[in-house]
Design a protein around this motif. Sequence first.
Motif, PDB file in Angstrom:
ATOM      1  N   PHE A   1      24.467   2.211  46.289  1.00  0.00           N
ATOM      2  CA  PHE A   1      23.140   1.623  46.303  1.00  0.00           C
ATOM      3  C   PHE A   1      22.289   2.160  45.154  1.00  0.00           C
ATOM      4  O   PHE A   1      21.493   1.428  44.584  1.00  0.00           O
ATOM      5  N   SER A   2      22.456   3.424  44.808  1.00  0.00           N
ATOM      6  CA  SER A   2      21.680   4.015  43.718  1.00  0.00           C
ATOM      7  C   SER A   2      22.127   3.475  42.362  1.00  0.00           C
ATOM      8  O   SER A   2      21.294   3.149  41.511  1.00  0.00           O
ATOM      9  N   LEU A   3      23.425   3.369  42.160  1.00  0.00           N
ATOM     10  CA  LEU A   3      23.944   2.897  40.874  1.00  0.00           C
ATOM     11  C   LEU A   3      23.550   1.458  40.572  1.00  0.00           C
ATOM     12  O   LEU A   3      23.255   1.109  39.436  1.00  0.00           O
ATOM     13  N   TYR A   4      23.561   0.627  41.573  1.00  0.00           N
ATOM     14  CA  TYR A   4      23.286  -0.795  41.363  1.00  0.00           C
ATOM     15  C   TYR A   4      21.858  -1.194  41.716  1.00  0.00           C
ATOM     16  O   TYR A   4      21.509  -2.362  41.657  1.00  0.00           O
ATOM     17  N   GLY A   5      21.040  -0.234  42.084  1.00  0.00           N
ATOM     18  CA  GLY A   5      19.644  -0.525  42.386  1.00  0.00           C
ATOM     19  C   GLY A   5      19.442  -1.319  43.663  1.00  0.00           C
ATOM     20  O   GLY A   5      18.398  -1.912  43.875  1.00  0.00           O
ATOM     21  N   LEU A   6      20.434  -1.353  44.527  1.00  0.00           N
ATOM     22  CA  LEU A   6      20.352  -2.153  45.747  1.00  0.00           C
ATOM     23  C   LEU A   6      19.418  -1.546  46.775  1.00  0.00           C
ATOM     24  O   LEU A   6      18.865  -2.268  47.603  1.00  0.00           O
ATOM     25  N   GLY A   7      19.240  -0.237  46.736  1.00  0.00           N
ATOM     26  CA  GLY A   7      18.344   0.414  47.689  1.00  0.00           C
ATOM     27  C   GLY A   7      16.933  -0.128  47.601  1.00  0.00           C
ATOM     28  O   GLY A   7      16.299  -0.425  48.601  1.00  0.00           O
ATOM     29  N   GLY A   8      16.438  -0.303  46.374  1.00  0.00           N
ATOM     30  CA  GLY A   8      15.097  -0.844  46.177  1.00  0.00           C
ATOM     31  C   GLY A   8      14.978  -2.273  46.670  1.00  0.00           C
ATOM     32  O   GLY A   8      13.986  -2.651  47.282  1.00  0.00           O
ATOM     33  N   LEU A   9      16.005  -3.077  46.423  1.00  0.00           N
ATOM     34  CA  LEU A   9      15.984  -4.463  46.884  1.00  0.00           C
ATOM     35  C   LEU A   9      15.997  -4.529  48.406  1.00  0.00           C
ATOM     36  O   LEU A   9      15.278  -5.323  49.013  1.00  0.00           O
ATOM     37  N   PHE A  10      16.815  -3.690  49.014  1.00  0.00           N
ATOM     38  CA  PHE A  10      16.879  -3.647  50.472  1.00  0.00           C
ATOM     39  C   PHE A  10      15.535  -3.252  51.066  1.00  0.00           C
ATOM     40  O   PHE A  10      15.057  -3.881  52.003  1.00  0.00           O
ATOM     41  N   LEU A  11      14.919  -2.223  50.494  1.00  0.00           N
ATOM     42  CA  LEU A  11      13.634  -1.757  51.015  1.00  0.00           C
ATOM     43  C   LEU A  11      12.542  -2.805  50.844  1.00  0.00           C
ATOM     44  O   LEU A  11      11.721  -3.004  51.734  1.00  0.00           O
ATOM     45  N   GLN A  12      12.513  -3.479  49.709  1.00  0.00           N
ATOM     46  CA  GLN A  12      11.510  -4.525  49.493  1.00  0.00           C
ATOM     47  C   GLN A  12      11.675  -5.651  50.502  1.00  0.00           C
ATOM     48  O   GLN A  12      10.695  -6.132  51.082  1.00  0.00           O
ATOM     49  N   LYS A  13      12.902  -6.087  50.706  1.00  0.00           N
ATOM     50  CA  LYS A  13      13.166  -7.164  51.663  1.00  0.00           C
ATOM     51  C   LYS A  13      12.793  -6.729  53.077  1.00  0.00           C
ATOM     52  O   LYS A  13      12.173  -7.476  53.831  1.00  0.00           O
ATOM     53  N   HIS A  14      13.163  -5.510  53.428  1.00  0.00           N
ATOM     54  CA  HIS A  14      12.873  -4.991  54.759  1.00  0.00           C
ATOM     55  C   HIS A  14      11.365  -4.871  54.976  1.00  0.00           C
ATOM     56  O   HIS A  14      10.853  -5.276  56.017  1.00  0.00           O
ATOM     57  N   LEU A  15      10.652  -4.342  54.008  1.00  0.00           N
ATOM     58  CA  LEU A  15       9.204  -4.179  54.146  1.00  0.00           C
ATOM     59  C   LEU A  15       8.514  -5.525  54.273  1.00  0.00           C
ATOM     60  O   LEU A  15       7.625  -5.697  55.098  1.00  0.00           O
ATOM     61  N   LYS A  16       8.928  -6.483  53.458  1.00  0.00           N
ATOM     62  CA  LYS A  16       8.294  -7.802  53.515  1.00  0.00           C
ATOM     63  C   LYS A  16       8.467  -8.416  54.901  1.00  0.00           C
ATOM     64  O   LYS A  16       7.503  -8.890  55.499  1.00  0.00           O
ATOM     65  N   LYS A  17       9.669  -8.375  55.425  1.00  0.00           N
ATOM     66  CA  LYS A  17       9.947  -8.987  56.726  1.00  0.00           C
ATOM     67  C   LYS A  17       9.315  -8.205  57.873  1.00  0.00           C
ATOM     68  O   LYS A  17       8.558  -8.742  58.673  1.00  0.00           O
ATOM     69  N   GLU A  18       9.624  -6.942  57.964  1.00  0.00           N
ATOM     70  CA  GLU A  18       9.168  -6.123  59.084  1.00  0.00           C
ATOM     71  C   GLU A  18       7.697  -5.738  58.977  1.00  0.00           C
ATOM     72  O   GLU A  18       7.006  -5.663  59.983  1.00  0.00           O
ATOM     73  N   GLY A  19       7.223  -5.480  57.776  1.00  0.00           N
ATOM     74  CA  GLY A  19       5.825  -5.101  57.600  1.00  0.00           C
ATOM     75  C   GLY A  19       4.869  -6.212  58.004  1.00  0.00           C
ATOM     76  O   GLY A  19       3.872  -5.975  58.689  1.00  0.00           O
ATOM     77  N   ILE A  20       5.184  -7.429  57.597  1.00  0.00           N
ATOM     78  CA  ILE A  20       4.338  -8.568  57.960  1.00  0.00           C
ATOM     79  C   ILE A  20       4.368  -8.795  59.468  1.00  0.00           C
ATOM     80  O   ILE A  20       3.329  -9.009  60.097  1.00  0.00           O
ATOM     81  N   ALA A  21       5.553  -8.732  60.062  1.00  0.00           N
ATOM     82  CA  ALA A  21       5.670  -8.931  61.513  1.00  0.00           C
ATOM     83  C   ALA A  21       4.914  -7.839  62.273  1.00  0.00           C
ATOM     84  O   ALA A  21       4.238  -8.122  63.268  1.00  0.00           O
ATOM     85  N   PHE A  22       4.995  -6.607  61.810  1.00  0.00           N
ATOM     86  CA  PHE A  22       4.308  -5.498  62.460  1.00  0.00           C
ATOM     87  C   PHE A  22       2.795  -5.677  62.381  1.00  0.00           C
ATOM     88  O   PHE A  22       2.073  -5.508  63.362  1.00  0.00           O
ATOM     89  N   ALA A  23       2.304  -6.057  61.202  1.00  0.00           N
ATOM     90  CA  ALA A  23       0.864  -6.260  61.020  1.00  0.00           C
ATOM     91  C   ALA A  23       0.359  -7.400  61.914  1.00  0.00           C
ATOM     92  O   ALA A  23      -0.712  -7.290  62.523  1.00  0.00           O
ATOM     93  N   LYS A  24       1.113  -8.480  62.013  1.00  0.00           N
ATOM     94  CA  LYS A  24       0.720  -9.600  62.877  1.00  0.00           C
ATOM     95  C   LYS A  24       0.692  -9.176  64.341  1.00  0.00           C
ATOM     96  O   LYS A  24      -0.181  -9.584  65.100  1.00  0.00           O
TER      97      LYS A  24
END
Length: 69
Positions: free
Chosen positions: A36-59
């Motif tokens: 995940f570190s070599l290919y930068g996938l960790g950042g993509l995963f976190l962004q996707k997770h935050l967008k989905k879960e963060g919005i649902a949590f705030a609502k």
Amino acid sequence: MGVPWEMQIRPVSENTCEFVCMFGIDYPNWLLKTVFSLYGLGGLFLQKHLKKEGIAFAKDIENKFKKYN
């Protein structure tokens, strides 16, 4: 993988505050962490997770607050 969250309410003024959400990622082993570190996938995963879960949590918080006001 685990995604630990830390949430805080910080005062901005006498009548306002801000909601702060910080998170990270816990890898179950060194191989996943390396891939995940070599290919930068960790950042993509976190962004996707935050967008989905963060919005649902705030609502959810907003809906609960509306019930009591």
